[in-house]
Design an enzyme around this catalytic site. Structure first.
Site, PDB file in Angstrom:
ATOM      1  N   LYS A 111       0.825  -1.222   0.000  1.00 50.87           N
ATOM      2  CA  LYS A 111       0.000   0.000   0.000  1.00 50.87           C
ATOM      3  C   LYS A 111       0.859   1.272   0.000  1.00 50.87           C
ATOM      4  O   LYS A 111       2.067   1.230   0.268  1.00 50.87           O
ATOM      5  CB  LYS A 111      -0.921  -0.033   1.221  1.00 50.87           C
ATOM      6  CG  LYS A 111      -1.937  -1.176   1.195  1.00 50.87           C
ATOM      7  CD  LYS A 111      -2.927  -1.025   2.342  1.00 50.87           C
ATOM      8  CE  LYS A 111      -3.948  -2.146   2.330  1.00 50.87           C
ATOM      9  NZ  LYS A 111      -4.979  -1.950   3.389  1.00 50.87           N
TER      10      LYS A 111
ATOM     11  N   TYR B  19     -12.770  -1.649  -3.281  1.00 46.52           N
ATOM     12  CA  TYR B  19     -13.224  -1.786  -1.887  1.00 46.52           C
ATOM     13  C   TYR B  19     -14.741  -1.651  -1.752  1.00 46.52           C
ATOM     14  O   TYR B  19     -15.230  -1.335  -0.664  1.00 46.52           O
ATOM     15  CB  TYR B  19     -12.521  -0.749  -1.011  1.00 46.52           C
ATOM     16  CG  TYR B  19     -11.109  -1.160  -0.638  1.00 46.52           C
ATOM     17  CD1 TYR B  19     -10.865  -2.296   0.119  1.00 46.52           C
ATOM     18  CD2 TYR B  19     -10.011  -0.402  -1.038  1.00 46.52           C
ATOM     19  CE1 TYR B  19      -9.578  -2.682   0.467  1.00 46.52           C
ATOM     20  CE2 TYR B  19      -8.704  -0.782  -0.689  1.00 46.52           C
ATOM     21  CZ  TYR B  19      -8.515  -1.923   0.074  1.00 46.52           C
ATOM     22  OH  TYR B  19      -7.239  -2.302   0.426  1.00 46.52           O
TER      23      TYR B  19
ATOM     24  N   PHE C 111     -15.285   3.968   7.522  1.00 47.80           N
ATOM     25  CA  PHE C 111     -13.929   4.315   7.076  1.00 47.80           C
ATOM     26  C   PHE C 111     -13.749   4.250   5.550  1.00 47.80           C
ATOM     27  O   PHE C 111     -12.640   4.432   5.057  1.00 47.80           O
ATOM     28  CB  PHE C 111     -12.898   3.415   7.761  1.00 47.80           C
ATOM     29  CG  PHE C 111     -13.109   1.928   7.546  1.00 47.80           C
ATOM     30  CD1 PHE C 111     -12.672   1.306   6.380  1.00 47.80           C
ATOM     31  CD2 PHE C 111     -13.742   1.162   8.502  1.00 47.80           C
ATOM     32  CE1 PHE C 111     -12.866  -0.058   6.176  1.00 47.80           C
ATOM     33  CE2 PHE C 111     -13.942  -0.211   8.317  1.00 47.80           C
ATOM     34  CZ  PHE C 111     -13.490  -0.812   7.141  1.00 47.80           C
TER      35      PHE C 111
ATOM     36  N   ARG D 111      -2.340 -14.583   4.320  1.00 43.57           N
ATOM     37  CA  ARG D 111      -2.979 -13.857   5.425  1.00 43.57           C
ATOM     38  C   ARG D 111      -2.242 -14.100   6.742  1.00 43.57           C
ATOM     39  O   ARG D 111      -2.150 -13.213   7.581  1.00 43.57           O
ATOM     40  CB  ARG D 111      -4.465 -14.203   5.506  1.00 43.57           C
ATOM     41  CG  ARG D 111      -5.221 -13.532   4.351  1.00 43.57           C
ATOM     42  CD  ARG D 111      -6.679 -13.868   4.319  1.00 43.57           C
ATOM     43  NE  ARG D 111      -7.465 -13.179   5.332  1.00 43.57           N
ATOM     44  CZ  ARG D 111      -7.902 -11.927   5.235  1.00 43.57           C
ATOM     45  NH1 ARG D 111      -7.579 -11.182   4.183  1.00 43.57           N
ATOM     46  NH2 ARG D 111      -8.638 -11.398   6.171  1.00 43.57           N
TER      47      ARG D 111
ATOM     48  N   THR E 103      -5.314  -7.168  10.709  1.00 44.22           N
ATOM     49  CA  THR E 103      -5.548  -5.849  10.089  1.00 44.22           C
ATOM     50  C   THR E 103      -4.939  -4.734  10.931  1.00 44.22           C
ATOM     51  O   THR E 103      -4.313  -3.811  10.394  1.00 44.22           O
ATOM     52  CB  THR E 103      -7.072  -5.606   9.950  1.00 44.22           C
ATOM     53  OG1 THR E 103      -7.634  -6.682   9.201  1.00 44.22           O
ATOM     54  CG2 THR E 103      -7.363  -4.289   9.254  1.00 44.22           C
TER      55      THR E 103
ATOM     56  N   ARG F  85       2.729  -6.864   8.769  1.00 42.13           N
ATOM     57  CA  ARG F  85       2.090  -5.688   9.385  1.00 42.13           C
ATOM     58  C   ARG F  85       2.731  -5.338  10.726  1.00 42.13           C
ATOM     59  O   ARG F  85       2.839  -4.154  11.075  1.00 42.13           O
ATOM     60  CB  ARG F  85       0.583  -5.917   9.518  1.00 42.13           C
ATOM     61  CG  ARG F  85      -0.138  -5.771   8.168  1.00 42.13           C
ATOM     62  CD  ARG F  85      -1.578  -6.154   8.271  1.00 42.13           C
ATOM     63  NE  ARG F  85      -2.339  -5.847   7.060  1.00 42.13           N
ATOM     64  CZ  ARG F  85      -3.456  -6.465   6.727  1.00 42.13           C
ATOM     65  NH1 ARG F  85      -3.952  -7.424   7.491  1.00 42.13           N
ATOM     66  NH2 ARG F  85      -4.090  -6.122   5.618  1.00 42.13           N
TER      67      ARG F  85
ATOM     68  N   ASN G 203      -2.016   0.152   6.756  1.00 45.77           N
ATOM     69  CA  ASN G 203      -1.484  -1.109   7.288  1.00 45.77           C
ATOM     70  C   ASN G 203      -0.582  -1.872   6.317  1.00 45.77           C
ATOM     71  O   ASN G 203      -0.509  -3.091   6.354  1.00 45.77           O
ATOM     72  CB  ASN G 203      -2.621  -1.977   7.838  1.00 45.77           C
ATOM     73  CG  ASN G 203      -3.604  -2.400   6.771  1.00 45.77           C
ATOM     74  OD1 ASN G 203      -3.494  -1.979   5.622  1.00 45.77           O
ATOM     75  ND2 ASN G 203      -4.556  -3.241   7.129  1.00 45.77           N
TER      76      ASN G 203
ATOM     77  N   HIS H 189      -2.255  -5.393   1.631  1.00 43.08           N
ATOM     78  CA  HIS H 189      -3.565  -6.026   1.499  1.00 43.08           C
ATOM     79  C   HIS H 189      -3.346  -7.467   1.067  1.00 43.08           C
ATOM     80  O   HIS H 189      -2.423  -7.741   0.301  1.00 43.08           O
ATOM     81  CB  HIS H 189      -4.399  -5.292   0.433  1.00 43.08           C
ATOM     82  CG  HIS H 189      -5.592  -6.072  -0.011  1.00 43.08           C
ATOM     83  ND1 HIS H 189      -6.758  -6.107   0.721  1.00 43.08           N
ATOM     84  CD2 HIS H 189      -5.790  -6.889  -1.084  1.00 43.08           C
ATOM     85  CE1 HIS H 189      -7.631  -6.905   0.106  1.00 43.08           C
ATOM     86  NE2 HIS H 189      -7.060  -7.381  -0.993  1.00 43.08           N
TER      87      HIS H 189
ATOM     88  N   GLU I 257      -9.758  -9.813  -7.680  1.00 42.43           N
ATOM     89  CA  GLU I 257      -8.809  -8.724  -7.410  1.00 42.43           C
ATOM     90  C   GLU I 257      -7.630  -8.748  -8.387  1.00 42.43           C
ATOM     91  O   GLU I 257      -7.147  -7.694  -8.816  1.00 42.43           O
ATOM     92  CB  GLU I 257      -8.341  -8.817  -5.956  1.00 42.43           C
ATOM     93  CG  GLU I 257      -9.476  -8.497  -4.989  1.00 42.43           C
ATOM     94  CD  GLU I 257      -9.129  -8.701  -3.517  1.00 42.43           C
ATOM     95  OE1 GLU I 257     -10.020  -8.466  -2.679  1.00 42.43           O
ATOM     96  OE2 GLU I 257      -7.989  -9.088  -3.203  1.00 42.43           O
TER      97      GLU I 257
HETATM   98  P1  CMP Z   1      -7.401  -4.465   3.675  1.00 45.86           P
HETATM   99  O1  CMP Z   1      -6.874  -5.849   3.874  1.00 45.86           O
HETATM  100  O2  CMP Z   1      -6.873  -3.717   2.507  1.00 45.86           O
HETATM  101  O3  CMP Z   1      -8.996  -4.533   3.557  1.00 45.86           O
HETATM  102  C1  CMP Z   1      -9.848  -3.472   3.952  1.00 45.86           C
HETATM  103  C2  CMP Z   1      -9.105  -2.354   4.577  1.00 45.86           C
HETATM  104  O4  CMP Z   1      -9.872  -1.441   5.319  1.00 45.86           O
HETATM  105  C3  CMP Z   1      -8.137  -2.917   5.613  1.00 45.86           C
HETATM  106  O5  CMP Z   1      -7.094  -3.617   4.981  1.00 45.86           O
HETATM  107  C4  CMP Z   1      -7.733  -1.654   6.364  1.00 45.86           C
HETATM  108  O6  CMP Z   1      -6.689  -0.954   5.732  1.00 45.86           O
HETATM  109  C5  CMP Z   1      -9.000  -0.827   6.255  1.00 45.86           C
HETATM  110  N1  CMP Z   1      -9.673  -0.759   7.554  1.00 45.86           N
HETATM  111  C6  CMP Z   1     -10.216  -1.771   8.232  1.00 45.86           C
HETATM  112  N2  CMP Z   1     -10.742  -1.330   9.395  1.00 45.86           N
HETATM  113  C7  CMP Z   1     -10.502  -0.007   9.449  1.00 45.86           C
HETATM  114  C8  CMP Z   1     -10.789   1.006  10.397  1.00 45.86           C
HETATM  115  N3  CMP Z   1     -11.441   0.727  11.518  1.00 45.86           N
HETATM  116  N4  CMP Z   1     -10.389   2.255  10.112  1.00 45.86           N
HETATM  117  C9  CMP Z   1      -9.753   2.535   8.948  1.00 45.86           C
HETATM  118  N5  CMP Z   1      -9.443   1.602   8.005  1.00 45.86           N
HETATM  119  C10 CMP Z   1      -9.810   0.355   8.269  1.00 45.86           C
END
Ligand code: CMP
Length: 143
Positions: A10, A50, A58, A86, A92, A103, A113, A116, A127
């Site tokens: 990212k 997304y 968010f 994963r 996450t 992470r 984070n 993905h 994807e």
């Molecule tokens: P990702 O695996 O890319 O899939 C969805 C993304 O949403 C996740 O990683 C985070 O980067 C983001 N995300 C999930 N929960 C939150 C949150 N509470 N606030 C902001 N971003 C979030």
């Protein structure tokens, strides 16, 4: 079970110059890089990618963040790719991520984070197709 998964390094990790270390962790964990590029997502692309999160509070922040700079999408191959990837990236929220995960090492927050990873075989294929053309998926390049 598919042996493919999809990942994005990212914009935060690209900005922090972690691309090399993250790819090294991925390949040392046994994944083969089948396709890769550096690109900057448009708002439309990020909104589509997304879409499942569009009702979440968010969502807007997530879309803006993913468009904030270049990112590195990857098509990865390994036996049990989705689950193993994963495990490699960790939770996450980096505060909850296990030691030794990507992470834990490289993510700053739940929102930014570092990586993905697809959550199912079905989504991995969707994807991959979001970012890579058929020729890119087949490594079938022309000049
Ligand atoms: P990702 O695996 O890319 O899939 C969805 C993304 O949403 C996740 O990683 C985070 O980067 C983001 N995300 C999930 N929960 C939150 C949150 N509470 N606030 C902001 N971003 C979030």
């Amino acid at each position: 079970m598919s042996n493919l998964t999809f990942a994005i390094i990212k914009p935060d990790a690209v900005k922090n110059n972690y691309v090399g270390q993250i790819i090294t962790m991925i390949t040392e964990a046994g994944f083969k890089v089948k396709a890769m590029k550096m690109t900057r997502m448009s708002q439309d692309s990020a909104k589509g990618f997304y879409e499942v999160h569009k009702e979440r509070p968010f969502y807007g922040e997530l879309v803006d963040f993913m468009c904030s700079g270049p990112c590195v999408p990857l098509m990865l191959e390994k036996e049990n790719a989705v689950a193993d990837f994963r495990k490699l990236i960790g939770a996450t929220d980096p505060a909850q991520a296990d030691e030794g995960t990507i992470r834990k090492r490289y993510a700053g927050s739940k929102a930014e984070n570092a990586v993905h990873g697809s959550d199912s075989d079905e989504n991995a294929l969707i994807e991959i197709a979001h970012f890579f053309s058929r020729d890119e998926r087949l490594n079938n390049y022309t000049n």
